[in-house]
Scaffold this motif. Structure first.
Motif, PDB file in Angstrom:
ATOM      1  N   ALA A  18     -34.008  72.427 -18.670  1.00  0.00           N
ATOM      2  CA  ALA A  18     -35.195  72.919 -19.199  1.00  0.00           C
ATOM      3  C   ALA A  18     -35.308  73.015 -20.601  1.00  0.00           C
ATOM      4  N   LYS A  19     -33.943  73.520 -21.293  1.00  0.00           N
ATOM      5  CA  LYS A  19     -33.832  73.558 -22.759  1.00  0.00           C
ATOM      6  C   LYS A  19     -34.089  72.165 -23.429  1.00  0.00           C
ATOM      7  N   GLU A  20     -33.528  71.193 -22.904  1.00  0.00           N
ATOM      8  CA  GLU A  20     -33.334  69.585 -23.332  1.00  0.00           C
ATOM      9  C   GLU A  20     -34.708  68.775 -22.898  1.00  0.00           C
ATOM     10  N   GLY A  21     -35.292  69.394 -21.944  1.00  0.00           N
ATOM     11  CA  GLY A  21     -36.491  68.618 -21.200  1.00  0.00           C
ATOM     12  C   GLY A  21     -36.054  67.520 -20.183  1.00  0.00           C
ATOM     13  N   ALA A  22     -34.923  67.477 -20.041  1.00  0.00           N
ATOM     14  CA  ALA A  22     -34.246  66.331 -19.059  1.00  0.00           C
ATOM     15  C   ALA A  22     -34.934  66.590 -17.818  1.00  0.00           C
ATOM     16  N   GLY A  23     -35.548  65.720 -16.865  1.00  0.00           N
ATOM     17  CA  GLY A  23     -36.014  65.799 -15.448  1.00  0.00           C
ATOM     18  C   GLY A  23     -37.256  66.960 -15.363  1.00  0.00           C
ATOM     19  N   VAL A  24     -37.640  67.345 -16.441  1.00  0.00           N
ATOM     20  CA  VAL A  24     -38.871  68.160 -16.326  1.00  0.00           C
ATOM     21  C   VAL A  24     -40.134  67.630 -16.059  1.00  0.00           C
ATOM     22  N   PRO A  25     -40.501  66.213 -16.527  1.00  0.00           N
ATOM     23  CA  PRO A  25     -41.632  65.451 -16.323  1.00  0.00           C
ATOM     24  C   PRO A  25     -41.458  65.161 -14.684  1.00  0.00           C
ATOM     25  N   GLU A  26     -40.371  64.720 -14.481  1.00  0.00           N
ATOM     26  CA  GLU A  26     -40.198  64.456 -12.839  1.00  0.00           C
ATOM     27  C   GLU A  26     -40.600  65.688 -11.922  1.00  0.00           C
ATOM     28  N   LEU A  27     -39.934  66.760 -12.431  1.00  0.00           N
ATOM     29  CA  LEU A  27     -40.292  68.071 -11.511  1.00  0.00           C
ATOM     30  C   LEU A  27     -41.652  68.267 -11.539  1.00  0.00           C
ATOM     31  N   LEU A  28     -42.577  68.216 -12.742  1.00  0.00           N
ATOM     32  CA  LEU A  28     -43.769  68.544 -12.686  1.00  0.00           C
ATOM     33  C   LEU A  28     -44.668  67.457 -12.041  1.00  0.00           C
ATOM     34  N   SER A  29     -44.337  66.230 -11.926  1.00  0.00           N
ATOM     35  CA  SER A  29     -45.068  65.273 -11.010  1.00  0.00           C
ATOM     36  C   SER A  29     -44.742  65.731  -9.643  1.00  0.00           C
ATOM     37  N   SER A  30     -43.627  66.127  -9.151  1.00  0.00           N
ATOM     38  CA  SER A  30     -43.232  66.561  -7.824  1.00  0.00           C
ATOM     39  C   SER A  30     -44.260  67.901  -7.540  1.00  0.00           C
ATOM     40  N   ILE A  31     -44.318  68.832  -8.549  1.00  0.00           N
ATOM     41  CA  ILE A  31     -45.236  70.043  -8.313  1.00  0.00           C
ATOM     42  C   ILE A  31     -46.814  69.465  -7.940  1.00  0.00           C
ATOM     43  N   GLU A  32     -47.134  68.523  -9.032  1.00  0.00           N
ATOM     44  CA  GLU A  32     -48.665  67.956  -8.725  1.00  0.00           C
ATOM     45  C   GLU A  32     -48.592  67.403  -7.525  1.00  0.00           C
TER      46      GLU A  32
END
Length: 297
Positions: free
Chosen positions: A155-169
């Protein structure tokens, strides 16, 4: 066709829940600190994506860390987090270590087994984990069969966050836009200002003192190009008051200067900030004071 969902972010203290929500939103609305139990209220962040005619709105609930409370405040915080399990459409369960590192995560897993809400297991701080530990953690949670997905992020570096957001959507269902598209939180500015001041106190203070403080905004006046704010930092002991103020007032001045800079960035005007320190003994075990500070209904 619009979609929406309420998304609860749950986990032990200090696993990065607030950092993750801030990362989703691209702005800081929840305070973060390198100390457990930073979040006391359930903070709501609003994310709205725009895919042409189709919009998705996710209302994130950043909850207090689930722990065994030692006082009424701690117990109230944990109760608020657990209530979220059945009040949202999707749950994100954050962990930051192997499940055998302590009983806390397994206790939460056992509670999550009792709810039918779709769940995503989020392994945070993967940048700090050994590859073997990450692989073992991934397998252990995936084998439980209660999570829609297991996703690793920083979460601090942003790694994997866009992919997680896409999964939530992808889990969101057809629904209304609950808030305007440009809104990122439903909390008033005064609340966020009080949280910023508390965050700076957390950064400047050590040991038990930070957990025994609360911040109350006494005055908030918006003038032409200046916002005048007067706030009180409450602590539980007379000895703590001296620690917060510091020698010749230096520590309180440092808290105020750091808070003022963040508040100015938030509201976009110059800020004149006055801070006072007062003692309210054992306020964390007082139902009246917990209600007064907004930590309990």
């Amino acid at each position: 066709m619009n979609k929406s969902a309420f998304v609860g972010i749950v986990g032990r203290p200090n696993v990065g829940k607030s950092t993750l929500m801030n990362s989703f939103l691209g702005e800081k609305i929840a305070i973060t600190a390198n100390k457990p139990q930073t979040t006391r209220n359930t903070i709501r962040g609003i994310y709205t994506s725009d895919h042409g005619d189709d919009k998705t709105q996710l209302i994130f609930l950043d909850t207090p860390g689930i722990h065994k409370g030692k006082n009424k405040l701690g117990k109230s915080m944990t109760e608020a987090a657990i209530r979220t399990f059945s009040e949202v459409d999707i749950l994100l369960f954050l962990v930051d270590s192997r499940i055998d590192k302590g009983p806390g995560d397994m206790n939460i897993v056992n509670m999550l087994k009792e709810v039918n809400t779709p769940k995503i297991l989020v392994i945070n701080k993967i940048d700090l984990m050994e590859p073997a530990d990450l692989a073992e953690t991934f397998s252990a949670y995936e084998d439980m069969g209660i999570f829609e997905q297991v996703i690793g992020i920083s979460a601090k570096e942003g790694a994997g966050v866009p992919e997680l957001l896409s999964s939530i959507e992808g889990l969101a269902k057809t629904g209304p836009m609950y808030f305007p598209e440009d809104m990122i939180t439903d909390h008033p500015e005064k609340f966020i200002v009080s949280e910023i001041i508390r965050e700076k106190a957390l950064e400047f203070l050590n040991e038990e003192v930070p957990h025994g403080i609360a911040v109350e905004i006494e005055s908030y006046k918006e003038l032409n190009n200046l916002t005048k704010i007067s706030a009180v930092i409450y602590c539980e002991k007379k000895s703590h008051k001296g620690i917060i103020i510091g020698k010749q007032g230096r520590k309180l001045k440092g808290i105020g200067k750091s808070a003022r800079e963040d508040i100015e960035a938030l509201i976009g005007t110059k800020v004149f900030l006055q801070l006072w320190v007062k003692v309210k003994e054992n306020w964390r075990d007082s139902d009246f004071m917990l209600s007064n500070f907004g930590y309990k209904d």
